[in-house]
Structures are given as structure tokens and as C-alpha cells.
Write a protein that holds these residues in place. Structure first.
Motif, PDB file in Angstrom:
ATOM      1  N   ARG A 137      -8.416   9.407  -4.698  1.00  8.60           N
ATOM      2  CA  ARG A 137      -7.463   9.533  -3.602  1.00  8.60           C
ATOM      3  C   ARG A 137      -6.364  10.507  -4.012  1.00  8.60           C
ATOM      4  NH1 ARG A 137      -8.284   5.232   0.029  1.00  8.60           N
ATOM      5  NH2 ARG A 137      -9.628   3.581  -0.832  1.00  8.60           N
ATOM      6  N   THR A 139      -2.255  11.302  -3.657  1.00  5.74           N
ATOM      7  CA  THR A 139      -1.014  10.587  -3.372  1.00  5.74           C
ATOM      8  C   THR A 139      -0.376  11.128  -2.100  1.00  5.74           C
ATOM      9  OG1 THR A 139      -0.656  10.177  -5.720  1.00  5.74           O
ATOM     10  CG2 THR A 139       1.261   9.992  -4.278  1.00  5.74           C
ATOM     11  N   THR A 186      -3.136   7.469  -1.003  1.00  6.76           N
ATOM     12  CA  THR A 186      -2.600   6.283  -1.640  1.00  6.76           C
ATOM     13  C   THR A 186      -1.112   6.475  -1.897  1.00  6.76           C
ATOM     14  OG1 THR A 186      -2.726   4.842  -3.603  1.00  6.76           O
ATOM     15  CG2 THR A 186      -3.233   7.160  -3.933  1.00  6.76           C
ATOM     16  N   HIS A 207      -7.769   3.012 -10.825  1.00  8.34           N
ATOM     17  CA  HIS A 207      -7.521   3.945  -9.722  1.00  8.34           C
ATOM     18  C   HIS A 207      -7.817   5.367 -10.171  1.00  8.34           C
ATOM     19  CE1 HIS A 207      -5.587   0.902  -7.208  1.00  8.34           C
ATOM     20  NE2 HIS A 207      -4.876   0.530  -8.252  1.00  8.34           N
ATOM     21  N   VAL A 209      -6.689   9.088  -9.132  1.00  7.73           N
ATOM     22  CA  VAL A 209      -5.626   9.667  -8.311  1.00  7.73           C
ATOM     23  C   VAL A 209      -5.383  11.123  -8.691  1.00  7.73           C
ATOM     24  CG1 VAL A 209      -3.182   9.520  -7.668  1.00  7.73           C
ATOM     25  CG2 VAL A 209      -4.498   7.419  -8.056  1.00  7.73           C
TER      26      VAL A 209
END
Length: 335
Positions: A137, A139, A186, A207, A209
């Protein structure tokens, strides 16, 4: 100052874990380890488990601290500069023995143009790879250059396809069994920790990211991007379990299309306002690290995607060279 303070707080919290018994008494330190960031020699021939050092920080080289991982785990930090790269790693084996490693590749670009990307078959592999798709994902609010997260997301999507599909101009079939995709946004930021002008990775949090932020250093001295990759070894198989990428939004100018960007004009002497680095090029190189490719060191490889450093105002490393494609094939095979 605030970065040093934040890291000091983190170190203090880390040191506090496991030092109190359920009754509140301070437990004895079985290995007599010093406080603060450890040296690799502090744990030489010792088990991080027996010494209660899992979660502590160890100097992996050049003062860059990396966190002692649980048994059977590792962390690799890749730092990309405009004209080179540094890599630091820490591995904790099944018995709790800790080893560190570091690699510095170049501090300049060669003056000669070098062989074309289809003329070199060089690649070097990490010990890990992904056995499932790398689903990541971005940010919320990450945009870098023009305020558009949609443009940033599009560059991220293209970069993962560049690596997994092996996009090249060499006439090679590039598709591999590697997989990955952007799956949304996210509020979480990448798992990075600032440490007195240096940088490190936090503990693996599951996660994946990609974000942007201020990296240590100034213009021409700061890194363009960091990548942290966490891996685990189980039953003799080492697999990547999470990875984060951060782009430097504070010290460099960026572009999504260097061939059409009117501000993308190479200038001598250096002019920060007229230099641009291609978002997709940097992300494609960093994706190579995520998937298990190592920085190349020979000057003859300067036109391959995994050669460290990215020239300003060019997108040539978006397209993989022969060695980059062969490296991904060696790790993941053909689709």
C-alpha cells in the motif's frame, strides 16, 4: 535534535523490555551486555536469546544500527544515493547467533557510457525471495512532485510490473513467477527509525508500505530512497515476509516523465531547481531489492537497472537489462 531524541526514547523502551520480572525486580543480565547500541563483538559467539538481546540494536557498520531479529530471521537495509549505494544486514540464526554485513558500491558514476543494457548478463542474488505476491500500500498523501497521489500510485504500479514481468528492450521473454501489486492506501507509514543522522528499520510488522519523507543529509548527500526487507528461514527455506520503501521528498526534485518535463534540464554547476530524478526509475531499482536482487559493482554494468545510483533527468533504468531479467529468472523462474 528531534530525530536523536526519538531514537533515544525508542532505545530506552527497547532496553526496558524483558528487564523486569513479574514481581517488579530487575532481572540479572546473564551476559553483562552494555547499554545502548551494541557492537557486533558484544554478541560474538553468544546467543542473543540467552543474552536477552532480541530487539536490541547492533551497529551493522558505519554507525547504522539494526535491530536484533528473532531466531531464524534477518533484516536488510538498502540505501540508494544519486551516485552509489550502501547496504547493511543483520541475521539471527536458529541458535540466536547474530551476524552483520555491509556493502558500499561506488561513490561516483563512471565517465564512460559503458556497454548497453542488453550486452551484460550480470546479476547477484540475495538469500531470500517471495513465495507469495508482495502486496503493498502507499501511505495516504504521498505524491512527491505535483500533489497527485494518483500519479505516484501509477508509478508504483508500473515499477512492480517492470520487475515482475521483466520489461526490457533486449527481445527477452521477461515474465517470471514473481508477483506483486498495489492494493490501496494506508494511514500507516513505512517502518523506519531515525538514529542520530543515520537510519534503520524497525521490527517486521507484516505491513508492506511505500511512502515519502525527509531522509538524513542534504542535496547530493542524502539518499534518494531506503528499502527495508525482512526475511525468515524455516526448514531451510528463506522467504521474504515484509518490505517497506521510503522516497526522499525533502532533498531532491522528482518527475514522472523526464522526457517531457520542461524543468528537467541537466545543469552544471549543480542546480537543485533544475534537476529531477525519475520516480519510476528509483522505484524499479528498489523493487529489485524487494524481490531479492543485489546492487551491482562493476562499472561495465552501469546501464543495468540494479547498478546503484540513478542519473538525473533520465528514465532508462525503468527498462531492465539482460542481467536484471536473468537475475529475476534465477530467483523465480519463467511464468
Amino acid at each position: 535534535m528531534k530525530s536523536t531524541r526519538a531514537f533515544t526514547i525508542l532505545i530506552s523502551l527497547t532496553l526496558g523490555v524483558g528487564q523486569l520480572t513479574t514481581g517488579g525486580a530487575v532481572a540479572a543480565d546473564p551476559c553483562g551486555l552494555p547499554r545502548g547500541v551494541l557492537k557486533a563483538s558484544d554478541l560474538a559467539a553468544r546467543s542473543a536469546i540467552e543474552c536477552g538481546a532480541v530487539g536490541r540494536f547492533v551497529d551493522a557498520g558505519d554507525g547504522v544500527p539494526l535491530q536484533v531479529q528473532p531466531p531464524g530471521s534477518s533484516i536488510t537495509l538498502d540505501m540508494l544515493y544519486p551516485d552509489g549505494a550502501r547496504t547493511y544486514s543483520l541475521t539471527t540464526d536458529a541458535e540466536g547467533k547474530v551476524t552483520t554485513g555491509e556493502q558500499m558500491v561506488h561513490d561516483r558514476f563512471p565517465d564512460l557510457p559503458g556497454p548497453g543494457p542488453c550486452e551484460r548478463d550480470t546479476y547477484t542474488l540475495r538469500s531470500y525471495k517471495w513465495y507469495r505476491p508482495w502486496l503493498f500500500r502507499t501511505t495516504k498523501g504521498t505524491s512527491l512532485t505535483n500533489g497527485s497521489q494518483a500519479d505516484f500510485d501509477a508509478a508504483a504500479r508500473r515499477s512492480v510490473v517492470n520487475m515482475t514481468r521483466g520489461r526490457n528492450t533486449c527481445g527477452m521473454r521477461g515474465d517470471t513467477a514473481a508477483a506483486g501489486a498495489l492494493v490501496g492506501h494506508t494511514a500507516v507509514r513505512g517502518n523506519f527509525v531515525y538514529a542520530d543522522g543515520q537510519t534503520t528499520c524497525g521490527a517486521s510488522d507484516g505491513h508492506n508500505v511505500i511512502d515519502a519523507g525527509d531522509l538524513p543529509g542534504g542535496f547530493l548527500e542524502a539518499t534518494l530512497a531506503w528499502t527495508c526487507t525482512w526475511a525468515e528461514t524455516r526448514h531451510g527455506v528463506t522467504q521474504a515476509v515484509s518490505a517497506d520503501i521510503r522516497m526522499n521528498s525533502a532533498d531532491y526534485k522528482w518527475t514522472y516523465d523526464p522526457t517531457r518535463d520542461p524543468a528537467c534540464v541537466p545543469a552544471q554547476p549543480p542546480d537543485q531547481d533544475r534537476w529531477r530524478y525519475d520516480v519510476e526509475s528509483v522505484l524499479t531499482h528498489e523493487m529489485g531489492h524487494v524481490y531479492g536482487l543485489v546492487n551491482l559493482s562493476a562499472d561495465e554494468d552501469l546501464n543495468l537497472t540494479m547498478y546503484p545510483g540513478v542519473r538525473r533527468c533520465t528514465g532508462h533504468v525503468r527498462t531492465l537489462g539482460r542481467g536484471d531479467v536473468l537475475g529475476m529468472r534465477a530467483l523465480y523462474g519463467r511464468r
